[in-house]
Design a protein around this motif. Structure first.
Motif, mmCIF file in Angstrom:
data_model
loop_
_atom_site.group_PDB
_atom_site.id
_atom_site.type_symbol
_atom_site.label_atom_id
_atom_site.label_comp_id
_atom_site.label_asym_id
_atom_site.label_seq_id
_atom_site.Cartn_x
_atom_site.Cartn_y
_atom_site.Cartn_z
ATOM 1 N N ALA A 53 15.079 -2.698 2.492
ATOM 2 C CA ALA A 53 13.807 -3.327 2.121
ATOM 3 C C ALA A 53 12.676 -2.328 2.344
ATOM 4 O O ALA A 53 11.556 -2.688 2.657
ATOM 5 C CB ALA A 53 13.581 -4.603 2.924
ATOM 6 N N LEU A 82 11.766 5.464 8.926
ATOM 7 C CA LEU A 82 11.168 4.123 8.976
ATOM 8 C C LEU A 82 11.946 3.124 8.096
ATOM 9 O O LEU A 82 11.717 1.921 8.144
ATOM 10 C CB LEU A 82 9.710 4.224 8.504
ATOM 11 C CG LEU A 82 8.762 3.069 8.747
ATOM 12 C CD1 LEU A 82 8.794 2.625 10.196
ATOM 13 C CD2 LEU A 82 7.342 3.449 8.354
ATOM 14 N N ARG A 138 -1.286 -4.187 5.578
ATOM 15 C CA ARG A 138 -0.071 -5.005 5.476
ATOM 16 C C ARG A 138 -0.288 -6.450 5.962
ATOM 17 O O ARG A 138 0.599 -7.066 6.548
ATOM 18 C CB ARG A 138 1.085 -4.389 6.288
ATOM 19 C CG ARG A 138 1.615 -3.071 5.747
ATOM 20 C CD ARG A 138 2.248 -3.238 4.381
ATOM 21 N NE ARG A 138 3.027 -2.074 3.990
ATOM 22 C CZ ARG A 138 2.530 -1.000 3.387
ATOM 23 N NH1 ARG A 138 1.237 -0.941 3.089
ATOM 24 N NH2 ARG A 138 3.317 0.003 3.045
ATOM 25 N N ASN A 166 3.520 0.608 10.503
ATOM 26 C CA ASN A 166 3.013 1.687 11.339
ATOM 27 C C ASN A 166 2.097 1.056 12.379
ATOM 28 O O ASN A 166 1.189 0.292 12.021
ATOM 29 C CB ASN A 166 2.231 2.697 10.489
ATOM 30 C CG ASN A 166 3.145 3.625 9.717
ATOM 31 O OD1 ASN A 166 4.144 4.108 10.241
ATOM 32 N ND2 ASN A 166 2.822 3.878 8.465
ATOM 33 N N GLY A 221 0.825 -1.203 0.000
ATOM 34 C CA GLY A 221 0.000 0.000 0.000
ATOM 35 C C GLY A 221 0.852 1.243 0.000
ATOM 36 O O GLY A 221 1.972 1.232 0.513
HETATM 37 N N1 EPU Z 1 7.745 11.350 9.067
HETATM 38 C C1 EPU Z 1 8.650 12.094 9.795
HETATM 39 N N2 EPU Z 1 9.943 11.689 9.790
HETATM 40 C C2 EPU Z 1 10.385 10.595 9.110
HETATM 41 C C3 EPU Z 1 9.454 9.835 8.380
HETATM 42 C C4 EPU Z 1 8.124 10.235 8.366
HETATM 43 O O1 EPU Z 1 8.318 13.087 10.417
HETATM 44 O O2 EPU Z 1 11.581 10.294 9.178
HETATM 45 C C5 EPU Z 1 6.334 11.774 9.031
HETATM 46 C C6 EPU Z 1 5.940 12.290 7.643
HETATM 47 O O3 EPU Z 1 6.212 13.668 7.498
HETATM 48 C C7 EPU Z 1 4.469 12.004 7.593
HETATM 49 C C8 EPU Z 1 4.341 10.725 8.411
HETATM 50 O O4 EPU Z 1 5.502 10.645 9.243
HETATM 51 O O5 EPU Z 1 3.736 13.013 8.231
HETATM 52 C C9 EPU Z 1 4.216 9.480 7.546
HETATM 53 O O6 EPU Z 1 5.370 9.353 6.705
HETATM 54 P P1 EPU Z 1 5.266 8.943 5.164
HETATM 55 O O7 EPU Z 1 4.206 9.739 4.510
HETATM 56 O O8 EPU Z 1 6.625 9.023 4.579
HETATM 57 O O9 EPU Z 1 4.762 7.454 5.170
HETATM 58 P P2 EPU Z 1 5.070 6.201 6.134
HETATM 59 O O10 EPU Z 1 3.895 6.032 7.026
HETATM 60 O O11 EPU Z 1 6.382 6.367 6.796
HETATM 61 C C10 EPU Z 1 3.964 4.424 4.572
HETATM 62 C C11 EPU Z 1 4.336 3.097 3.985
HETATM 63 C C12 EPU Z 1 5.276 3.286 2.805
HETATM 64 C C13 EPU Z 1 4.562 4.167 1.774
HETATM 65 C C14 EPU Z 1 4.202 5.501 2.435
HETATM 66 C C15 EPU Z 1 3.435 6.425 1.519
HETATM 67 C C16 EPU Z 1 4.239 1.529 5.842
HETATM 68 C C17 EPU Z 1 5.011 0.660 6.777
HETATM 69 N N3 EPU Z 1 4.973 2.258 4.997
HETATM 70 O O12 EPU Z 1 5.159 5.007 5.088
HETATM 71 O O13 EPU Z 1 5.529 2.016 2.229
HETATM 72 O O14 EPU Z 1 5.403 4.402 0.663
HETATM 73 O O15 EPU Z 1 3.365 5.251 3.590
HETATM 74 O O16 EPU Z 1 2.105 6.054 1.428
HETATM 75 O O17 EPU Z 1 3.013 1.527 5.881
HETATM 76 C C18 EPU Z 1 7.023 0.165 2.411
HETATM 77 O O18 EPU Z 1 6.085 -0.482 2.849
HETATM 78 O O19 EPU Z 1 8.177 -0.348 2.244
HETATM 79 C C19 EPU Z 1 6.824 1.561 2.069
HETATM 80 C C20 EPU Z 1 7.818 2.327 1.644
#
Ligand code: EPU
Length: 340
Positions: free
Chosen positions: A236, A300, A165, A242, A129
């Motif tokens: 990876a 992450l 997930r 989350n 996703g």
């Molecule tokens: N954020 C921070 N600092 C960081 C990272 C994130 O402040 O170092 C904040 C961002 O600014 C944002 C929030 O945390 O407000 C969420 O971050 P982001 O939008 O980058 O998404 P994520 O929740 O970290 C998830 C998926 C990703 C996917 C993104 C975009 C999971 C485990 N990961 O990441 O998937 O690309 O959303 O939709 O759900 C993957 O599974 O390998 C993956 C890259």
């Protein structure tokens, strides 16, 4: 089909880490899959199914069973009566090639899942996703080899109990091998550009009504900035899921950390942004321990230098688990699959 022995696995993974497979084979069709499974059953060996190797961490000692690399190929498009198109893709197709092809044919549904590494067969396992879309939103049915019954069957979407997930494939690990995935995509559709990063991208470019291919382009650019270069680093992607917490727990967290980004899940529980927690509360963005660290643009994501070991990655991940527990009380779970 040839079954090889003691094949190093690191090069088959995006982490570029891990020892050898005791036995290894490449399956090009359903017949190969059946033959491989019979071989493993005959020797009482565990089986590991390898796709693109982009969401796994293989132990330094390798895998003591049979690794089956799935390379079944083929994509078939079929027009449906109600203005949709059925797309049947074999498990070994490269995920992003499929997304690119469907977008260039003007089909809606997979565009937000652009630039995710891996294969079609891996996509439903962890219900990949991104940007408000999950692959399960477009899956009609999946063709699977049931290892217990040794027959190929097709089950429909609800049978797989998809959630964030997660799917039946994770809950009944080792029972099924995905042979192909049947999607239903629209010739018309509503683009999902609600996600903050996408909104900002189009705002900066003054694009009010982006097209299907512009959304794919946007996501490819956003991801290339947020994720490390897969060629340079072992990684990876997101290493942990989350965490999803109860509403009560969320209120406690929100009182303490009002800026914590969060999303309401379909079951009303709250998914909190672990990247933010690691970055803002645990001081772990860009943290490095030996050959392993978190990515400087996204906490992450764990990255590994060439030569890093699985043990180093695990030790580093334990440090992150501890920091999150100490700061928030939350027990976090891995997103990446551990293979040993
Ligand atoms: N954020 C921070 N600092 C960081 C990272 C994130 O402040 O170092 C904040 C961002 O600014 C944002 C929030 O945390 O407000 C969420 O971050 P982001 O939008 O980058 O998404 P994520 O929740 O970290 C998830 C998926 C990703 C996917 C993104 C975009 C999971 C485990 N990961 O990441 O998937 O690309 O959303 O939709 O759900 C993957 O599974 O390998 C993956 C890259």
């Amino acid at each position: 089909m040839i079954i090889q022995e003691n094949i190093p696995l690191a090069a088959y993974t995006t982490f570029k880490i891990g020892g050898p497979a005791r036995f290894f084979c490449v399956a090009l069709n359903e017949r190969d899959l059946l033959e491989a499974v019979k071989f493993a059953k005959g020797k009482g060996l565990p089986i590991f199914i390898l796709g693109g190797g982009s969401n796994i961490l293989i132990s330094d000692d390798g895998f003591s069973g049979l690794v089956i690399k799935v390379e079944l190929k083929g994509i078939i498009y079929r027009e449906l009566d109600h203005g949709a198109v059925a797309v049947s893709a074999s498990a070994g197709e490269i995920w992003d090639d499929l997304v690119g092809e469907t977008v260039s044919r003007g089909l809606y549904g997979l565009e937000n899942l652009s630039a995710i590494p891996g294969t079609v067969g891996a996509s439903p396992v962890q219900n990949i996703g991104a940007y408000g879309v999950e692959v399960s939103n477009s899956i009609e049915s999946i063709r699977i080899l049931d290892i217990e019954q040794m027959k190929v069957v097709e089950l429909s979407n609800p049978d797989f109990h998809f959630t964030y997930r997660d799917s039946l494939f994770k809950r009944e690990k080792g029972r099924y091998i995905i042979v192909g995935v049947n999607f239903e995509l629209g010739k018309k559709g509503k683009l999902n550009t609600d996600y903050k990063d996408i909104q900002e991208y189009f705002f900066q470019k003054s694009v009010l009504e982006p097209t299907l291919s512009e959304v794919r382009q946007a996501i490819m650019e956003i991801r290339s900035k947020k994720l490390p270069d897969w060629k340079k680093w072992g990684t990876a992607g997101s290493f942990f899921k989350n965490p999803i917490v109860s509403v009560e727990r969320w209120h406690e967290l929100k009182n303490k950390y009002p800026d914590m980004p969060h999303f309401v899940e379909p079951d009303d529980r709250i998914k909190v942004a672990l990247g933010w927690i690691l970055d803002k509360l645990c001081d772990a963005k860009g943290l490095v321990m030996g050959n392993v660290g978190t990515y400087e643009n996204q906490a992450l994501v764990i990255i590994a230098k060439p030569g890093a070991t699985a043990k180093e990655v695990i030790d580093f991940s334990r440090e992150l688990i501890k920091r999150v527990k100490d700061k928030t009380g939350i027990d976090i779970e891995g997103e990446v699959e551990w293979v040993c």
